[in-house]
Design a protein around this motif. Structure first.
Motif, PDB file in Angstrom:
ATOM      1  N   ALA E  24       0.752  -1.175   0.185  1.00 62.09           N
ATOM      2  CA  ALA E  24      -0.123  -0.147   0.128  1.00 62.09           C
ATOM      3  C   ALA E  24       0.918   1.421  -0.032  1.00 62.09           C
ATOM      4  O   ALA E  24       0.603   2.302  -0.654  1.00 62.09           O
ATOM      5  CB  ALA E  24      -0.716  -0.088   1.393  1.00 62.09           C
ATOM      6  N   ILE E  25       1.947   1.262   0.902  1.00 59.86           N
ATOM      7  CA  ILE E  25       2.937   2.453   0.998  1.00 59.86           C
ATOM      8  C   ILE E  25       3.524   2.479  -0.560  1.00 59.86           C
ATOM      9  O   ILE E  25       3.716   3.651  -1.019  1.00 59.86           O
ATOM     10  CB  ILE E  25       3.801   2.408   2.043  1.00 59.86           C
ATOM     11  N   THR E  26       3.740   1.558  -1.225  1.00 63.28           N
ATOM     12  CA  THR E  26       4.691   1.596  -2.713  1.00 63.28           C
ATOM     13  C   THR E  26       3.437   2.425  -3.628  1.00 63.28           C
ATOM     14  O   THR E  26       3.841   3.122  -4.423  1.00 63.28           O
ATOM     15  CB  THR E  26       5.006   0.258  -3.106  1.00 63.28           C
ATOM     16  N   GLU E  27       2.455   1.825  -3.448  1.00 60.45           N
ATOM     17  CA  GLU E  27       1.203   2.271  -4.160  1.00 60.45           C
ATOM     18  C   GLU E  27       1.097   3.690  -4.123  1.00 60.45           C
ATOM     19  O   GLU E  27       0.945   4.523  -5.067  1.00 60.45           O
ATOM     20  CB  GLU E  27      -0.249   1.625  -4.027  1.00 60.45           C
ATOM     21  N   LEU E  28       0.986   4.283  -2.692  1.00 60.31           N
ATOM     22  CA  LEU E  28       0.779   5.664  -2.281  1.00 60.31           C
ATOM     23  C   LEU E  28       2.174   6.489  -3.086  1.00 60.31           C
ATOM     24  O   LEU E  28       1.755   7.513  -3.619  1.00 60.31           O
ATOM     25  CB  LEU E  28       0.813   5.549  -0.903  1.00 60.31           C
ATOM     26  N   ASP E  29       3.308   5.847  -2.769  1.00 61.48           N
ATOM     27  CA  ASP E  29       4.367   6.657  -3.302  1.00 61.48           C
ATOM     28  C   ASP E  29       4.343   6.803  -4.766  1.00 61.48           C
ATOM     29  O   ASP E  29       4.695   7.782  -5.184  1.00 61.48           O
ATOM     30  CB  ASP E  29       5.545   5.797  -2.824  1.00 61.48           C
ATOM     31  N   THR E  30       3.955   5.595  -5.553  1.00 60.50           N
ATOM     32  CA  THR E  30       3.889   5.728  -6.855  1.00 60.50           C
ATOM     33  C   THR E  30       2.979   6.877  -7.584  1.00 60.50           C
ATOM     34  O   THR E  30       3.225   7.532  -8.447  1.00 60.50           O
ATOM     35  CB  THR E  30       3.629   4.365  -7.535  1.00 60.50           C
ATOM     36  N   THR E  32       1.651   9.281  -5.775  1.00 62.77           N
ATOM     37  CA  THR E  32       2.283  10.678  -5.361  1.00 62.77           C
ATOM     38  C   THR E  32       3.480  11.134  -6.466  1.00 62.77           C
ATOM     39  O   THR E  32       3.222  12.264  -7.001  1.00 62.77           O
ATOM     40  CB  THR E  32       2.848  10.853  -4.179  1.00 62.77           C
ATOM     41  N   ASP E  33       4.265  10.170  -6.643  1.00 64.05           N
ATOM     42  CA  ASP E  33       5.385  10.646  -7.727  1.00 64.05           C
ATOM     43  C   ASP E  33       4.578  11.068  -9.156  1.00 64.05           C
ATOM     44  O   ASP E  33       5.111  11.724  -9.675  1.00 64.05           O
ATOM     45  CB  ASP E  33       6.183   9.317  -7.806  1.00 64.05           C
ATOM     46  N   PHE E  34       3.665  10.152  -9.528  1.00 66.45           N
ATOM     47  CA  PHE E  34       3.000  10.380 -10.951  1.00 66.45           C
ATOM     48  C   PHE E  34       2.450  11.764 -10.885  1.00 66.45           C
ATOM     49  O   PHE E  34       2.604  12.508 -11.851  1.00 66.45           O
ATOM     50  CB  PHE E  34       2.118   9.348 -11.353  1.00 66.45           C
ATOM     51  N   PHE E  35       1.819  11.908  -9.804  1.00 66.99           N
ATOM     52  CA  PHE E  35       1.060  13.184  -9.787  1.00 66.99           C
ATOM     53  C   PHE E  35       2.005  14.543  -9.695  1.00 66.99           C
ATOM     54  O   PHE E  35       1.894  15.383 -10.407  1.00 66.99           O
ATOM     55  CB  PHE E  35       0.103  13.096  -8.336  1.00 66.99           C
ATOM     56  N   ASN E  36       3.226  14.434  -8.899  1.00 66.98           N
ATOM     57  CA  ASN E  36       4.189  15.464  -8.894  1.00 66.98           C
ATOM     58  C   ASN E  36       4.823  15.623 -10.296  1.00 66.98           C
ATOM     59  O   ASN E  36       4.955  16.682 -10.864  1.00 66.98           O
ATOM     60  CB  ASN E  36       5.216  15.124  -7.866  1.00 66.98           C
ATOM     61  N   ARG E  37       5.035  14.642 -10.999  1.00 70.30           N
ATOM     62  CA  ARG E  37       5.519  15.112 -12.516  1.00 70.30           C
ATOM     63  C   ARG E  37       4.643  15.392 -13.203  1.00 70.30           C
ATOM     64  O   ARG E  37       4.933  16.368 -14.114  1.00 70.30           O
ATOM     65  CB  ARG E  37       6.139  13.328 -12.889  1.00 70.30           C
ATOM     66  N   MET E  38       3.340  14.952 -13.185  1.00 70.38           N
ATOM     67  CA  MET E  38       2.204  15.790 -13.994  1.00 70.38           C
ATOM     68  C   MET E  38       2.144  17.096 -13.598  1.00 70.38           C
ATOM     69  O   MET E  38       1.929  17.864 -14.523  1.00 70.38           O
ATOM     70  CB  MET E  38       0.804  14.920 -13.623  1.00 70.38           C
ATOM     71  N   VAL E  39       2.118  17.439 -12.193  1.00 69.63           N
ATOM     72  CA  VAL E  39       2.116  18.879 -11.913  1.00 69.63           C
ATOM     73  C   VAL E  39       3.225  19.536 -12.584  1.00 69.63           C
ATOM     74  O   VAL E  39       3.030  20.820 -13.212  1.00 69.63           O
ATOM     75  CB  VAL E  39       2.154  19.187 -10.134  1.00 69.63           C
ATOM     76  N   SER E  40       4.408  19.149 -12.563  1.00 67.61           N
ATOM     77  CA  SER E  40       5.601  19.870 -13.016  1.00 67.61           C
ATOM     78  C   SER E  40       5.416  19.900 -14.685  1.00 67.61           C
ATOM     79  O   SER E  40       5.778  20.686 -15.282  1.00 67.61           O
ATOM     80  CB  SER E  40       6.722  19.091 -12.707  1.00 67.61           C
ATOM     81  N   SER E  41       5.247  18.731 -15.305  1.00 69.62           N
ATOM     82  CA  SER E  41       5.022  18.626 -16.666  1.00 69.62           C
ATOM     83  C   SER E  41       4.114  19.770 -17.422  1.00 69.62           C
ATOM     84  O   SER E  41       4.049  20.285 -18.349  1.00 69.62           O
ATOM     85  CB  SER E  41       4.801  17.333 -17.260  1.00 69.62           C
ATOM     86  N   CYS E  42       2.891  19.611 -16.774  1.00 68.74           N
ATOM     87  CA  CYS E  42       1.847  20.601 -17.176  1.00 68.74           C
ATOM     88  C   CYS E  42       2.147  22.104 -16.956  1.00 68.74           C
ATOM     89  O   CYS E  42       1.594  22.911 -17.423  1.00 68.74           O
ATOM     90  CB  CYS E  42       0.253  20.251 -16.366  1.00 68.74           C
ATOM     91  N   HIS E  43       2.819  22.403 -15.859  1.00 74.45           N
ATOM     92  CA  HIS E  43       3.186  23.662 -15.382  1.00 74.45           C
ATOM     93  C   HIS E  43       4.142  24.320 -16.712  1.00 74.45           C
ATOM     94  O   HIS E  43       4.202  25.202 -17.193  1.00 74.45           O
ATOM     95  CB  HIS E  43       4.054  23.721 -14.304  1.00 74.45           C
ATOM     96  N   THR E  44       5.073  23.507 -16.967  1.00 72.73           N
ATOM     97  CA  THR E  44       5.883  23.628 -18.137  1.00 72.73           C
ATOM     98  C   THR E  44       5.268  23.923 -19.309  1.00 72.73           C
ATOM     99  O   THR E  44       5.465  24.685 -20.162  1.00 72.73           O
ATOM    100  CB  THR E  44       6.986  22.478 -18.339  1.00 72.73           C
ATOM    101  N   LYS E  45       4.130  23.105 -19.654  1.00 69.43           N
ATOM    102  CA  LYS E  45       3.566  22.943 -21.087  1.00 69.43           C
ATOM    103  C   LYS E  45       2.530  24.219 -21.011  1.00 69.43           C
ATOM    104  O   LYS E  45       2.298  24.804 -22.016  1.00 69.43           O
ATOM    105  CB  LYS E  45       2.710  21.469 -21.180  1.00 69.43           C
ATOM    106  N   CYS E  46       1.905  24.721 -19.779  1.00 68.36           N
ATOM    107  CA  CYS E  46       0.481  25.559 -19.709  1.00 68.36           C
ATOM    108  C   CYS E  46       0.857  26.874 -19.110  1.00 68.36           C
ATOM    109  O   CYS E  46       0.162  27.776 -19.647  1.00 68.36           O
ATOM    110  CB  CYS E  46      -0.395  24.776 -19.303  1.00 68.36           C
ATOM    111  N   VAL E  47       1.717  26.964 -18.297  1.00 71.16           N
ATOM    112  CA  VAL E  47       1.690  28.279 -17.424  1.00 71.16           C
ATOM    113  C   VAL E  47       2.753  29.342 -17.671  1.00 71.16           C
ATOM    114  O   VAL E  47       3.864  28.671 -17.838  1.00 71.16           O
ATOM    115  CB  VAL E  47       1.657  27.916 -15.877  1.00 71.16           C
ATOM    116  N   GLY E  48       2.394  30.317 -18.223  1.00 71.49           N
ATOM    117  CA  GLY E  48       3.398  31.336 -18.715  1.00 71.49           C
ATOM    118  C   GLY E  48       4.498  31.691 -17.503  1.00 71.49           C
ATOM    119  O   GLY E  48       4.068  31.362 -16.272  1.00 71.49           O
ATOM    120  N   THR E  49       5.592  32.284 -18.001  1.00 72.79           N
ATOM    121  CA  THR E  49       6.462  32.589 -16.799  1.00 72.79           C
ATOM    122  C   THR E  49       6.869  34.099 -16.550  1.00 72.79           C
ATOM    123  O   THR E  49       7.766  34.522 -16.173  1.00 72.79           O
ATOM    124  CB  THR E  49       7.733  31.881 -17.153  1.00 72.79           C
TER     125      THR E  49
END
Lengths: 97, 89, 97, 89, 97, 89
Positions: E24-30, E32-49
């Motif tokens: 369950a902890i591995t699932e949670l970590d996984t 969370t990691d996917f979510f954080n990478r998605m936040v970062s990727s979509c920030h790069t693609k969509c949010v102006g600087t």
């Protein structure tokens, strides 16, 4: 990571030597981390980003082989340089914790 | 960090934790330097051996990164001497 | 990280207070992570990539000193902003786990 | 995540793990914002103090990153509501 | 992560089933990691600087919504591809440890 | 790695650790591929569905990354066969 292996103590009669186990885990984590960084670095250096096919072409394969050799050599050189400088103190321990 | 509220057993445990962390930080610094200096210095893959130019670049890059890291460490320690309560007995 | 220190409970008579220890480890990890990111950011901002010599030059040294001060200030400002917004819920807890 | 097959002790343990993880995630978000907003907003090192322009940039960058993170979280939760079995009792 | 959930064993009478908890902890970590990478990727693609204001504008909001959907689809496709290839052996286990 | 100095209990423990680590490494590889291939292949956000062109790019990118990772693994294993003492009984 020859400087990691040096600290290995001898095994007790039975049960777990937790220092030895911990050292082995650190070694495993370190090698894995180096490997992952090498995969990423050599991908950047050698693999094109057009993705019109799924196979590595000849030039990419040759580049990857050389890249791995070079990355390993850099790792060795940097390790020697750091050790000769005795720079273990330059890391996180360097800001007064 | 301030361990003044810690008893003996707790301080001993924290010292072991800190020692382990310093080892990990050192290994991370090492891996970071390899990655960064390789990226910057190695751009020719017509040979698998380091050229003398690449070798010199990697050595200077390593030296410079260590000096940089030490300098940041000194400044950071000065700035946070008060605010983080960095009194270690 | 003043908001970390606040949760510190008093020490028990003997033995390990594992909550307190865990809090101290989190604090240690957090400071180390901040430090490593600062090293990396200021390296990008201040240190040239020609590597014709191994010493930091004057301009780089001045830049590093200012960079550390500025990075710290940004950290404080961002921390205040997040706290004023009560944004603790914006992290990993934000997607319904 | 679906903890329906967990007994009481296991659920209590997982709640503690999740709580700790949320703290770590929050700290990671904080560190990410500092790193990202510093990188984007601070490019002048003729002074060690933040200029008012840099300060405004950092504040807007922080605000925007949090709103972005919240929006991604909402969309992600909607998309995965079914497939991940996110029913927490 | 359906391939993670499949390994779940049934709960014992009382106490902690540490394999299940670890999974369950591995699932949670996984996740969370996917979510954080998605936040970062979509920030790069969509949010102006440019950061002249603190609000997301309309275009950014629309882009973020689509980015999350697309990132999820890519995740699914890549997962299927890897599984169809049986590529579990391509990771860290691939270098002879 | 050389576990010849390990007793039975220690080897059993290390095998479990290695097994867990391989799972984590696999998940990290998976996440890396998603991140990298999304970054490279998806640049049009006028629609929320993957275009056929994006889809083909992601599939090729994944395939190529796996082959790349396998090739690096083989070369790395060859290079370190001696120096790391990779003899597993």
């Amino acid at each position: 990571m020859s400087f990691l292996g040096g600290a290995r103590s001898s095994a007790p009669a039975g049960g777990l030597n937790s220092d030895k186990i911990e050292m082995a885990i650190t070694e495993l984590d370190t090698i894995t981390d180096f490997f992952n960084r090498m995969v990423s670095s050599c991908h950047t250096k050698c693999v094109g980003t057009r993705y019109t096919e799924g196979d590595l072409n000849k030039a990419e394969m040759v580049c990857i082989d050389r890249c791995v050799a070079k990355y390993n050599e850099v790792q060795k050189k940097v390790g020697e340089k750091i050790q000769s400088r005795g720079a273990a103190s330059a890391g996180g321990g360097g800001f007064g914790l | 960090m301030d361990f003044s509220g810690f008893n003996g057993a707790e301080q001993a445990h924290m010292n072991k934790v800190i020692e382990k962390k310093q080892m990990q930080d050192f290994l991370k610094l090492y891996a970071n330097i390899v990655e960064k200096c390789f990226s910057t210095c190695c751009n020719d893959f017509t040979s698998k051996a380091l050229s003398s130019k690449e070798d010199a670049c990697v050595m200077n890059c390593t030296e410079k990164f260590l000096k940089h890291s030490e300098r940041v460490g000194s400044r950071f320690a000065e700035l946070n001497a008060g605010t983080l309560g960095c009194t270690r007995e």
